[in-house]
Design an enzyme around this catalytic site. Structure first.
Site, PDB file in Angstrom:
ATOM      1  N   HIS A  92      72.685  38.357  72.315  1.00 36.73           N
ATOM      2  CA  HIS A  92      72.598  39.554  72.421  1.00 36.73           C
ATOM      3  C   HIS A  92      72.613  40.063  73.843  1.00 36.73           C
ATOM      4  O   HIS A  92      72.482  41.403  74.049  1.00 36.73           O
ATOM      5  CB  HIS A  92      71.915  40.414  71.311  1.00 36.73           C
ATOM      6  CG  HIS A  92      72.044  39.952  69.962  1.00 36.73           C
ATOM      7  ND1 HIS A  92      73.503  40.298  69.577  1.00 36.73           N
ATOM      8  CD2 HIS A  92      71.552  39.584  68.811  1.00 36.73           C
ATOM      9  CE1 HIS A  92      73.597  39.784  68.186  1.00 36.73           C
ATOM     10  NE2 HIS A  92      72.242  39.555  67.866  1.00 36.73           N
ATOM     11  N   SER A 111      74.358  50.496  60.799  1.00 38.26           N
ATOM     12  CA  SER A 111      74.217  49.003  60.465  1.00 38.26           C
ATOM     13  C   SER A 111      72.677  48.752  60.970  1.00 38.26           C
ATOM     14  O   SER A 111      71.763  48.025  60.623  1.00 38.26           O
ATOM     15  CB  SER A 111      75.232  48.191  60.842  1.00 38.26           C
ATOM     16  OG  SER A 111      74.970  46.806  60.231  1.00 38.26           O
ATOM     17  N   SER A 127      84.892  35.599  53.536  1.00 33.19           N
ATOM     18  CA  SER A 127      84.862  36.611  52.771  1.00 33.19           C
ATOM     19  C   SER A 127      83.535  37.407  52.882  1.00 33.19           C
ATOM     20  O   SER A 127      82.684  36.682  52.538  1.00 33.19           O
ATOM     21  CB  SER A 127      85.528  36.483  51.466  1.00 33.19           C
ATOM     22  OG  SER A 127      84.398  35.634  50.526  1.00 33.19           O
ATOM     23  N   GLU A 173      81.869  38.558  50.318  1.00 37.92           N
ATOM     24  CA  GLU A 173      81.149  38.020  48.986  1.00 37.92           C
ATOM     25  C   GLU A 173      80.652  36.695  49.284  1.00 37.92           C
ATOM     26  O   GLU A 173      79.438  36.460  49.071  1.00 37.92           O
ATOM     27  CB  GLU A 173      82.434  37.949  47.916  1.00 37.92           C
ATOM     28  CG  GLU A 173      82.120  39.260  46.972  1.00 37.92           C
ATOM     29  CD  GLU A 173      81.052  40.075  46.774  1.00 37.92           C
ATOM     30  OE1 GLU A 173      80.962  41.142  47.336  1.00 37.92           O
ATOM     31  OE2 GLU A 173      80.051  39.433  46.098  1.00 37.92           O
ATOM     32  N   ARG A 181      75.027  43.648  54.602  1.00 40.33           N
ATOM     33  CA  ARG A 181      74.636  44.971  53.566  1.00 40.33           C
ATOM     34  C   ARG A 181      75.968  45.378  52.854  1.00 40.33           C
ATOM     35  O   ARG A 181      76.239  45.268  51.793  1.00 40.33           O
ATOM     36  CB  ARG A 181      74.252  45.881  54.568  1.00 40.33           C
ATOM     37  CG  ARG A 181      73.603  47.160  54.103  1.00 40.33           C
ATOM     38  CD  ARG A 181      73.161  48.098  55.272  1.00 40.33           C
ATOM     39  NE  ARG A 181      74.406  48.563  56.118  1.00 40.33           N
ATOM     40  CZ  ARG A 181      75.127  49.680  55.900  1.00 40.33           C
ATOM     41  NH1 ARG A 181      74.702  50.583  54.959  1.00 40.33           N
ATOM     42  NH2 ARG A 181      76.139  50.007  56.795  1.00 40.33           N
TER      43      ARG A 181
END
Ligand code: A3P
Length: 366
Positions: free
Chosen positions: A170, A200, A288, A290, A330
């Site tokens: 980062h 976020s 994905s 999920e 999230r």
């Protein structure tokens, strides 16, 4: 169908990995000539600094400003800054650079998987072990849960990793290894609409950094470049300005959301890999929302559970904010800012974004 390793399994691999890594991997390259650059550290001062320390429950000096880049980070970073700048870069490294909460875990998973010829079995290992966040030891410099013992010395881990290394960071360009410009390894940069990033990041800071202020307070810090890691625009522009370099793939979270398949194909081309339709579908399934949310190799659950248990044992009110925070992976949508920002804050962000994007050609609409 991708099999998911159990959390215990992952914790075991995590401790196993950190305990064996320094002795088993002997691929350290000989030291190369380093280009000295002056890193300047500064105490943070003033009302905004006080607000930042209060909201994060930090003692004065809990974060310092590091230049160039105006990065706000725990003072532990002093032990690593020059070492990172002088770090040897390898031609077959793949770097993932981003400001926090831009979808970097998601993007990293895509890059790692494609770069490793769809090694779904290997992807069961915690992502932090496969593709370490370079400066993580320093980022967790104020953490009192002891979770860092699980993670280890990340700069040392990166230096000792066998090639090809997948490295995440980062840090802004100015604080990254000088050799990136000479060796030119593949670099993927990902950014995101700052309004969604801010939302976020707020939830993430509650989860991982004991933030206990209001969302509006956090927005005030964010728009004043006073959140941990510091300013976003310099971070983004460092790589936006290099987006046409052949070794750089510049991505936006919004593109992944809109058409993940085409991003997967672009990423494969960038990494010189070919994927057939079945393989593309397998990657899309793995990536994905999920799958990612339920995958303990990427959803941080093993680390968060360790941290929560340790903090609960300390039992101070401020330290349990993480209990109420939503999970690491999230919501995974664009435009969630509208559920958090009042019209006045949203308008200030719009103006701030407009000013900073003016003349750059960058936007977050796809
Ligand atoms: P939200 O908090 O808006 O949900 P990072 O990995 O850089 O910390 O970014 C985290 C953000 O990426 C979180 O955003 C998280 O939900 C989102 N994310 C992670 N995996 C995703 C996926 N498969 N699809 C969409 N968003 C995802």
């Amino acid at each position: 169908m991708v099999e998911i390793a159990t959390k215990v399994d992952i914790i075991l691999r995590l401790s196993f990995f950190s305990s064996i890594l320094p002795v088993t991997i002997e691929q350290k390259q000989p030291p190369t000539k380093s280009v000295k650059m002056h890193v300047v550290y500064k105490d943070i001062e003033g009302d905004m600094a006080k607000k930042l320390e209060d909201l994060f429950g930090l003692a004065s000096g809990g974060l310092i400003e590091v230049n160039p880049g105006k990065v706000l980070i725990p003072p532990k970073f002093k032990s690593y800054a020059q070492r990172i700048i002088d770090m040897e870069v390898r031609p077959d490294d793949v770097w993932l650079v981003s400001y926090p909460r831009t979808g970097s875990t998601w993007t990293q998973e895509m890059v790692w998987l494609i770069g490793n010829d769809l090694d779904f079995q290997g992807a069961k290992m915690l992502q932090q072990l496969r593709a370490p966040v370079l400066e993580l030891t320093a980022l967790l410099g104020n953490d009192t849960s002891g979770v860092i013992k699980l993670i280890g010395e990340t700069v040392e881990i990166v230096e000792s990793m066998p090639s090809p290394r997948f490295i995440k960071t980062h840090l802004p360009l100015e604080l990254l290894p000088k050799q990136l410009d000479v060796v030119k390894p593949k670099i993927v940069y990902v950014c995101r609409n700052p309004k969604d990033m801010c939302v976020s990041y707020y939830h993430y800071c509650r989860l991982m950094h004991d933030l206990h202020g209001s969302f509006n307070d956090f927005c005030e810090l964010f728009i004043n470049d006073m959140v941990p890691m510091g300013p976003i625009w310099n971070h983004i522009m460092g790589f936006w300005n290099r987006r046409n370099d052949p070794n750089v793939l510049f991505l936006r979270y919004e593109e992944l959301k809109k058409d993940l398949k085409s991003v997967v194909l672009r990423c494969a081309k960038f990494l010189n890999k070919e994927l057939n339709e079945e393989e593309v579908q397998a990657v899309l399934h793995h990536l994905s929302f999920e799958s990612m949310k339920n995958n303990p190799a990427v959803n941080l659950e093993p680390v968060l559970e360790y941290r929560k248990t340790a903090l609960l044992n300390q039992m101070t009110e401020d330290k349990v904010t993480c209990m109420q925070a939503p999970s690491f992976i999230r919501k995974g949508v664009t435009g969630d800012w509208a559920n958090h920002m009042n019209p006045e804050i949203a308008a200030r962000f719009d103006e701030w974004i407009k000013t900073n994007l003016e003349g750059t050609g960058l936007n977050f609409q796809v």
